[in-house]
Design a protein around this motif. Structure first.
Motif, PDB file in Angstrom:
ATOM      1  N   SER A 293       0.817  -1.221   0.000  1.00  0.00           N
ATOM      2  CA  SER A 293       0.000   0.000   0.000  1.00  0.00           C
ATOM      3  C   SER A 293       0.848   1.267   0.000  1.00  0.00           C
ATOM      4  O   SER A 293       0.346   2.358  -0.282  1.00  0.00           O
ATOM      5  N   ALA A 294       2.135   1.145   0.304  1.00  0.00           N
ATOM      6  CA  ALA A 294       3.021   2.308   0.276  1.00  0.00           C
ATOM      7  C   ALA A 294       3.284   2.720  -1.167  1.00  0.00           C
ATOM      8  O   ALA A 294       3.238   1.900  -2.086  1.00  0.00           O
ATOM      9  N   GLU A 295       3.559   3.991  -1.348  1.00  0.00           N
ATOM     10  CA  GLU A 295       3.930   4.513  -2.667  1.00  0.00           C
ATOM     11  C   GLU A 295       5.440   4.347  -2.810  1.00  0.00           C
ATOM     12  O   GLU A 295       6.228   5.096  -2.230  1.00  0.00           O
ATOM     13  N   LEU A 296       5.852   3.350  -3.582  1.00  0.00           N
ATOM     14  CA  LEU A 296       7.264   2.998  -3.710  1.00  0.00           C
ATOM     15  C   LEU A 296       7.851   3.617  -4.975  1.00  0.00           C
ATOM     16  O   LEU A 296       7.276   3.476  -6.060  1.00  0.00           O
ATOM     17  N   SER A 297       8.995   4.275  -4.834  1.00  0.00           N
ATOM     18  CA  SER A 297       9.611   4.916  -5.999  1.00  0.00           C
ATOM     19  C   SER A 297      11.100   4.603  -6.053  1.00  0.00           C
ATOM     20  O   SER A 297      11.834   4.870  -5.096  1.00  0.00           O
ATOM     21  N   PRO A 298      11.559   4.016  -7.169  1.00  0.00           N
ATOM     22  CA  PRO A 298      12.985   3.709  -7.310  1.00  0.00           C
ATOM     23  C   PRO A 298      13.796   4.964  -7.617  1.00  0.00           C
ATOM     24  O   PRO A 298      13.285   5.919  -8.210  1.00  0.00           O
ATOM     25  N   ARG A 299      15.051   4.962  -7.207  1.00  0.00           N
ATOM     26  CA  ARG A 299      15.987   6.054  -7.495  1.00  0.00           C
ATOM     27  C   ARG A 299      17.199   5.475  -8.214  1.00  0.00           C
ATOM     28  O   ARG A 299      17.537   4.307  -8.067  1.00  0.00           O
ATOM     29  N   LEU A 300      17.872   6.332  -8.963  1.00  0.00           N
ATOM     30  CA  LEU A 300      19.002   5.881  -9.762  1.00  0.00           C
ATOM     31  C   LEU A 300      20.248   5.624  -8.938  1.00  0.00           C
ATOM     32  O   LEU A 300      21.141   4.894  -9.367  1.00  0.00           O
ATOM     33  N   SER A 301      20.342   6.239  -7.769  1.00  0.00           N
ATOM     34  CA  SER A 301      21.534   6.067  -6.932  1.00  0.00           C
ATOM     35  C   SER A 301      21.155   6.179  -5.471  1.00  0.00           C
ATOM     36  O   SER A 301      20.086   6.682  -5.119  1.00  0.00           O
ATOM     37  N   PHE A 302      22.061   5.729  -4.608  1.00  0.00           N
ATOM     38  CA  PHE A 302      21.845   5.894  -3.177  1.00  0.00           C
ATOM     39  C   PHE A 302      21.790   7.374  -2.810  1.00  0.00           C
ATOM     40  O   PHE A 302      21.002   7.776  -1.952  1.00  0.00           O
ATOM     41  N   ALA A 303      22.621   8.181  -3.457  1.00  0.00           N
ATOM     42  CA  ALA A 303      22.617   9.619  -3.178  1.00  0.00           C
ATOM     43  C   ALA A 303      21.258  10.233  -3.495  1.00  0.00           C
ATOM     44  O   ALA A 303      20.775  11.115  -2.775  1.00  0.00           O
ATOM     45  N   ASP A 304      20.621   9.771  -4.557  1.00  0.00           N
ATOM     46  CA  ASP A 304      19.283  10.268  -4.904  1.00  0.00           C
ATOM     47  C   ASP A 304      18.272   9.900  -3.821  1.00  0.00           C
ATOM     48  O   ASP A 304      17.349  10.674  -3.527  1.00  0.00           O
ATOM     49  N   ALA A 305      18.411   8.714  -3.237  1.00  0.00           N
ATOM     50  CA  ALA A 305      17.497   8.291  -2.166  1.00  0.00           C
ATOM     51  C   ALA A 305      17.686   9.166  -0.929  1.00  0.00           C
ATOM     52  O   ALA A 305      16.715   9.605  -0.301  1.00  0.00           O
ATOM     53  N   PHE A 306      18.942   9.438  -0.562  1.00  0.00           N
ATOM     54  CA  PHE A 306      19.216  10.340   0.562  1.00  0.00           C
ATOM     55  C   PHE A 306      18.629  11.720   0.288  1.00  0.00           C
ATOM     56  O   PHE A 306      17.992  12.327   1.160  1.00  0.00           O
ATOM     57  N   ALA A 307      18.850  12.226  -0.931  1.00  0.00           N
ATOM     58  CA  ALA A 307      18.370  13.566  -1.280  1.00  0.00           C
ATOM     59  C   ALA A 307      16.849  13.642  -1.245  1.00  0.00           C
ATOM     60  O   ALA A 307      16.278  14.661  -0.839  1.00  0.00           O
ATOM     61  N   ALA A 308      16.174  12.568  -1.655  1.00  0.00           N
ATOM     62  CA  ALA A 308      14.708  12.557  -1.649  1.00  0.00           C
ATOM     63  C   ALA A 308      14.174  12.725  -0.231  1.00  0.00           C
ATOM     64  O   ALA A 308      13.176  13.420  -0.006  1.00  0.00           O
ATOM     65  N   VAL A 309      14.830  12.106   0.739  1.00  0.00           N
ATOM     66  CA  VAL A 309      14.413  12.249   2.144  1.00  0.00           C
ATOM     67  C   VAL A 309      14.753  13.645   2.653  1.00  0.00           C
ATOM     68  O   VAL A 309      13.932  14.308   3.302  1.00  0.00           O
ATOM     69  N   GLN A 310      15.949  14.125   2.347  1.00  0.00           N
ATOM     70  CA  GLN A 310      16.361  15.450   2.802  1.00  0.00           C
ATOM     71  C   GLN A 310      15.433  16.539   2.268  1.00  0.00           C
ATOM     72  O   GLN A 310      15.072  17.487   2.979  1.00  0.00           O
ATOM     73  N   GLN A 311      15.013  16.396   1.017  1.00  0.00           N
ATOM     74  CA  GLN A 311      14.192  17.425   0.367  1.00  0.00           C
ATOM     75  C   GLN A 311      12.690  17.213   0.546  1.00  0.00           C
ATOM     76  O   GLN A 311      11.885  17.976   0.007  1.00  0.00           O
ATOM     77  N   GLY A 312      12.300  16.191   1.277  1.00  0.00           N
ATOM     78  CA  GLY A 312      10.888  15.952   1.543  1.00  0.00           C
ATOM     79  C   GLY A 312      10.131  15.314   0.404  1.00  0.00           C
ATOM     80  O   GLY A 312       8.897  15.302   0.406  1.00  0.00           O
ATOM     81  N   GLU A 313      10.846  14.774  -0.582  1.00  0.00           N
ATOM     82  CA  GLU A 313      10.180  14.114  -1.701  1.00  0.00           C
ATOM     83  C   GLU A 313       9.749  12.695  -1.338  1.00  0.00           C
ATOM     84  O   GLU A 313       8.930  12.093  -2.036  1.00  0.00           O
ATOM     85  N   ALA A 314      10.320  12.149  -0.271  1.00  0.00           N
ATOM     86  CA  ALA A 314       9.942  10.826   0.224  1.00  0.00           C
ATOM     87  C   ALA A 314       9.877  10.893   1.741  1.00  0.00           C
ATOM     88  O   ALA A 314      10.630  11.642   2.372  1.00  0.00           O
ATOM     89  N   ASP A 315       8.980  10.127   2.313  1.00  0.00           N
ATOM     90  CA  ASP A 315       8.888  10.055   3.774  1.00  0.00           C
ATOM     91  C   ASP A 315      10.020   9.212   4.344  1.00  0.00           C
ATOM     92  O   ASP A 315      10.592   9.545   5.390  1.00  0.00           O
ATOM     93  N   TYR A 316      10.321   8.109   3.655  1.00  0.00           N
ATOM     94  CA  TYR A 316      11.352   7.186   4.113  1.00  0.00           C
ATOM     95  C   TYR A 316      12.195   6.724   2.928  1.00  0.00           C
ATOM     96  O   TYR A 316      11.719   6.696   1.787  1.00  0.00           O
ATOM     97  N   ALA A 317      13.419   6.350   3.231  1.00  0.00           N
ATOM     98  CA  ALA A 317      14.257   5.624   2.276  1.00  0.00           C
ATOM     99  C   ALA A 317      14.735   4.354   2.969  1.00  0.00           C
ATOM    100  O   ALA A 317      14.932   4.337   4.185  1.00  0.00           O
ATOM    101  N   ILE A 318      14.911   3.305   2.193  1.00  0.00           N
ATOM    102  CA  ILE A 318      15.452   2.064   2.748  1.00  0.00           C
ATOM    103  C   ILE A 318      16.713   1.734   1.966  1.00  0.00           C
ATOM    104  O   ILE A 318      16.686   1.621   0.740  1.00  0.00           O
TER     105      ILE A 318
END
Length: 313
Positions: A27-52
């Motif tokens: 049920s979560a909205e899952l979105s892939p990122r091209l790099s680990f840095a992109d996943a970190f940035a998505a959390v920092q910028q509020g584009e994602a609630d969580y990164a794993i």
């Protein structure tokens, strides 16, 4: 209610994708990122609630790219914090396109996978695919995707059954990893300034299969702290580590990465475990206060519930 937004290293059908599904559910909205840095940035910028993100494997050790991002040498992820962990048992499979004229291991002449997977399947590769051309790719799921799109019949991928199902590939051999208990530990990241994740903390949104079971005694907590020390000061590292002992913290791992500030200076990552009580409820704060006196750049990277300490309950 708006679904929880979770990001992970893509493409789809990666082990990170599988971990995200296991941890947060479909049920979560899952979105892939091209790099680990992109996943970190998505959390920092509020584009994602969580990164794993994967942080270590029981066979191959630490994922140094993510240690470097946690070190945050340039202050890009100041609000990113660890709030949980998830253990994924990693089973590798040898995959090939469906409908091959010779659907067996002997038909494979070229293999694709992520560099970490080679090291996790050395015995199988040496026994059945010795001398086969190997091609490194960015993830095991990318390897599966490339084989699904290739016109050559003789290419194979090392990836998961999850990836085989997603990309419509045949499984030529299953569980080819060297160790049956091959496990990757993932850390869950959130933004400490996010009101949304403050209202919906990780322990409240993770799937029931990974939620902690009721227990009579408190579950252990893990804390991750990073710091640098003066390399010219005798006993500096020992002084820092003794602080953890003073406050009853059990050190569970120590990692280092180059600080990139001065040659041969390192960022130390210390992960420690404690069973919280009323007496030590402010233990982390006290540790940080004392460590400021003997270290440089000391930072609390998060405290979360230890999944291993509850797995057998």
């Amino acid at each position: 209610m708006e679904p929880i937004r979770v990001t992970f290293l893509g493409p789809a059908a990666s082990f990170s994708h599988q971990a995200a599904v296991e941890c947060f559910g479909s049920s979560a909205e899952l979105s892939p990122r091209l790099s680990f840095a992109d996943a970190f940035a998505a959390v920092q910028q509020g584009e994602a609630d969580y990164a794993i993100i994967p942080v270590e494997n029981s066979t191959n050790g630490s994922v140094v790219q993510n240690l470097d991002l946690l070190a945050d040498r340039y202050g890009l992820y100041e609000d990113v914090n660890v709030c949980g962990e998830h253990y994924l048992t990693v089973h590798h499979c040898l995959l090939a396109r469906k409908g091959l004229s010779q659907p067996d291991i002997r038909s494979i002449t070229k293999l694709y996978t992520h560099p970490q997977a080679w090291g996790q399947c050395e015995n199988f590769l040496a026994k059945f695919l010795k001398g086969i051309e190997r091609q490194d790719v960015s993830s095991t799921s990318k390897a599966a995707e490339m084989v699904s799109l290739e016109t050559q019949e003789h290419s194979g991928a090392i990836a998961s059954r999850f990836a085989a199902d997603y990309h419509g590939l045949d499984v030529l051999s299953e569980n080819i990893e060297d160790k049956a208990d091959n496990t990757t530990r993932f850390l869950v990241l959130r933004n400490t300034k996010s009101e949304r994740t403050a209202r919906l903390p990780f322990d409240a949104v993770k799937t029931p299969s990974v939620a902690l079971k009721p227990r009579l005694t408190p579950s252990a907590e893990k804390t991750l702290i990073s710091f640098r020390i003066r390399q010219d000061f005798p006993g500096a590292l020992a002084d820092a580590l003794l602080i953890f002992k003073e406050f009853g913290m059990n050190l569970t791992s120590i990692n280092t990465r180059p600080s990139q500030r001065r040659a041969w200076q390192y960022v130390f990552f210390v992960e420690c475990q404690q069973f919280p009580t009323d007496q030590n409820s402010h233990g982390v704060t006290k540790i940080l206060d004392k460590m400021q006196q003997v270290t440089e750049g000391c930072r609390h990277l998060g405290t979360w519930k230890d999944q291993l300490s509850t797995s057998s309950v």
